[in-house]
Design a protein around this motif. Sequence first.
Motif, short mmCIF file in Angstrom:
data_model
loop_
_atom_site.label_atom_id
_atom_site.label_comp_id
_atom_site.label_asym_id
_atom_site.label_seq_id
_atom_site.Cartn_x
_atom_site.Cartn_y
_atom_site.Cartn_z
N TYR A 121 0.78 -1.31 -0.09
CA TYR A 121 -0.10 -0.06 -0.08
C TYR A 121 0.91 1.18 -0.07
CZ TYR A 121 -3.79 -2.85 1.42
OH TYR A 121 -5.05 -3.91 1.55
N ILE A 122 0.37 2.40 -0.57
CA ILE A 122 1.00 3.54 -0.46
C ILE A 122 -0.08 4.58 0.12
CG2 ILE A 122 2.69 3.16 -2.11
CD1 ILE A 122 0.75 5.21 -3.83
N GLU A 123 0.30 5.55 0.64
CA GLU A 123 -0.75 6.54 1.15
C GLU A 123 -0.65 7.76 0.26
OE1 GLU A 123 -0.19 8.01 4.97
OE2 GLU A 123 -0.58 6.08 6.13
N VAL A 124 -1.98 8.23 -0.50
CA VAL A 124 -2.00 9.19 -1.11
C VAL A 124 -3.05 10.41 -0.78
CG1 VAL A 124 -2.89 9.97 -3.55
CG2 VAL A 124 -1.96 7.60 -3.37
N ASP A 143 -12.50 1.95 5.09
CA ASP A 143 -11.50 0.94 4.77
C ASP A 143 -10.31 1.56 4.02
OD1 ASP A 143 -13.32 1.32 2.70
OD2 ASP A 143 -13.03 -0.87 1.85
N GLU A 144 -10.64 2.90 3.54
CA GLU A 144 -9.31 3.25 2.60
C GLU A 144 -8.90 4.64 3.23
OE1 GLU A 144 -10.79 4.13 -1.27
OE2 GLU A 144 -11.60 1.99 -1.54
N ASP A 145 -9.74 5.60 4.05
CA ASP A 145 -9.36 6.84 4.27
C ASP A 145 -8.55 6.78 5.71
OD1 ASP A 145 -10.65 7.55 2.09
OD2 ASP A 145 -12.25 8.42 3.09
N VAL A 146 -7.20 7.37 5.70
CA VAL A 146 -6.56 7.27 6.80
C VAL A 146 -6.74 8.40 7.50
CG1 VAL A 146 -4.07 7.09 7.68
CG2 VAL A 146 -4.73 5.64 5.89
N ALA A 147 -6.83 9.52 6.94
CA ALA A 147 -7.27 10.71 7.53
C ALA A 147 -8.36 11.54 6.70
CB ALA A 147 -5.78 11.57 7.61
N ASN A 148 -9.20 12.47 7.46
CA ASN A 148 -10.00 13.27 6.70
C ASN A 148 -10.28 14.46 7.41
OD1 ASN A 148 -12.51 14.15 5.33
ND2 ASN A 148 -13.29 12.04 5.33
N GLU A 149 -10.11 15.33 6.98
CA GLU A 149 -10.30 16.67 7.82
C GLU A 149 -10.61 18.02 6.76
OE1 GLU A 149 -7.38 18.01 10.19
OE2 GLU A 149 -5.58 17.74 8.88
N MET A 150 -11.53 18.97 7.37
CA MET A 150 -11.63 20.18 6.55
C MET A 150 -10.49 21.07 7.07
SD MET A 150 -13.98 20.19 4.47
CE MET A 150 -14.48 21.89 3.97
N VAL A 151 -9.80 21.50 6.17
CA VAL A 151 -8.94 22.79 6.22
C VAL A 151 -9.24 23.90 5.44
CG1 VAL A 151 -6.50 23.70 6.16
CG2 VAL A 151 -7.24 21.42 6.75
N GLY A 152 -10.03 24.96 6.16
CA GLY A 152 -10.44 26.08 5.39
C GLY A 152 -11.84 25.83 4.46
N ASP A 153 -11.83 25.88 3.18
CA ASP A 153 -12.93 25.39 2.32
C ASP A 153 -12.60 24.13 1.53
OD1 ASP A 153 -14.28 27.53 2.91
OD2 ASP A 153 -13.64 28.78 1.23
N VAL A 154 -11.35 23.59 2.10
CA VAL A 154 -11.05 22.39 1.16
C VAL A 154 -10.72 21.17 2.23
CG1 VAL A 154 -8.91 21.00 0.30
CG2 VAL A 154 -9.38 23.63 -0.16
N ARG A 155 -11.26 20.01 1.66
CA ARG A 155 -11.21 18.63 2.33
C ARG A 155 -10.01 17.95 2.18
NH1 ARG A 155 -14.50 15.86 5.59
NH2 ARG A 155 -16.31 17.07 4.96
N HIS A 156 -9.14 17.91 3.34
CA HIS A 156 -7.97 17.00 3.10
C HIS A 156 -8.00 15.53 3.43
CE1 HIS A 156 -4.95 20.74 3.25
NE2 HIS A 156 -6.05 20.98 2.80
N VAL A 157 -7.79 14.68 2.73
CA VAL A 157 -8.11 13.21 2.64
C VAL A 157 -6.91 12.46 2.24
CG1 VAL A 157 -9.25 11.14 2.12
CG2 VAL A 157 -10.47 13.38 2.34
N VAL A 158 -6.36 11.47 3.44
CA VAL A 158 -5.12 10.55 3.24
C VAL A 158 -5.94 9.24 2.73
CG1 VAL A 158 -3.06 9.77 3.56
CG2 VAL A 158 -3.64 11.86 4.39
N LYS A 159 -5.54 8.74 1.46
CA LYS A 159 -6.13 7.46 1.22
C LYS A 159 -5.17 6.29 1.35
CE LYS A 159 -10.04 7.92 -1.53
NZ LYS A 159 -10.99 7.32 -0.63
N ARG A 160 -5.30 5.13 1.78
CA ARG A 160 -4.40 3.79 1.56
C ARG A 160 -4.76 2.94 0.35
NH1 ARG A 160 -4.62 -1.18 4.73
NH2 ARG A 160 -2.38 -1.89 5.15
N VAL A 161 -3.95 3.20 -0.62
CA VAL A 161 -4.14 2.69 -1.87
C VAL A 161 -3.35 1.55 -2.26
CG1 VAL A 161 -3.91 3.58 -4.49
CG2 VAL A 161 -4.65 5.14 -2.62
#
Length: 283
Positions: free
Chosen positions: A199-202, A219-237
């Motif tokens: 796996y890699i984190e994207v 089952d995929e998202d390692v992190a998920n947070e709103m920063v201002g108007d943008v949602r930052h998501v880290v996926k295990r791919v």
Amino acid sequence: MPRKKEALTLSVPPETKEQLEAIALRLGIFWGKSPSVSGLLVAIAQQQIEVGEPFTLNSVQVQSLDKAVKFLNDSGEVEAAQIVLGLLLDKANLEAPMRQQLLEKVSQTAEAWRLRVNQLKADHQPFRLFYQSGKDKVSEFTARSAKIRLYDKRLYLEIWCDDANPREIPELAHNRCLRLDKIVNLLPASENWRESIDYIEVHLHFLKGLADNYESKPDEDVANEMVGDVRHVVKRVSSIFWLFRDVLRYGEDCVIVSPDNVRDRFQQKLIALCRHYDIDIPD
């Protein structure tokens, strides 16, 4: 105390009596060694058998239900697919080749391979996998780790094997993603088992309306947070093919931020797509 029975006398033509006995014979209703008309009447009264025109399926209905079986299997609804297959085998007036084809679907379904793979995983047993990779071509892989996934409503088997996949980035080159229903055979292999595929984190940014409406995948998202108007998501791919399918579906409201080699590979795909539509891309 024996239950009292009432006598019932029927007056029917001889040919009707023979027809009733033939039905009793076909349904296995006997008195001693002879077919029993009385037993047939009791079975009808107790609604143990159907009367009237037999339920059959015409050729168009058979073709439609056969397509439904494929759709159900592809959607992971294996139990429902087996019920429809049973209906076809029981009620359809099938020619021998079609009946044989349906019987093979019953005995060699994606569910059978899923159970087999899960058992091999539980035993930490590597296996040789024979796969229908083309119409007349069977490819062979040695799987040292495996995971069953649902992509686009179809069951897939992800494996780790020694042979590198040239279509993947180096970090994921040993992963393969194969359709479960195209497996030909699985045989134990004398290799060392791995605990996981690679796996890699994207890192992704979701913009505009998608920032608010993005549905997280636990089952995929390692992190998920709103920063201002943008949602930052880290996926295990585990496969950039399926990652790119999702990103393309999201359109301009999704951006691959890192790692650089994944972002660069996606950029190359977008450039090729633009050239298909005669859009000039500066070198």
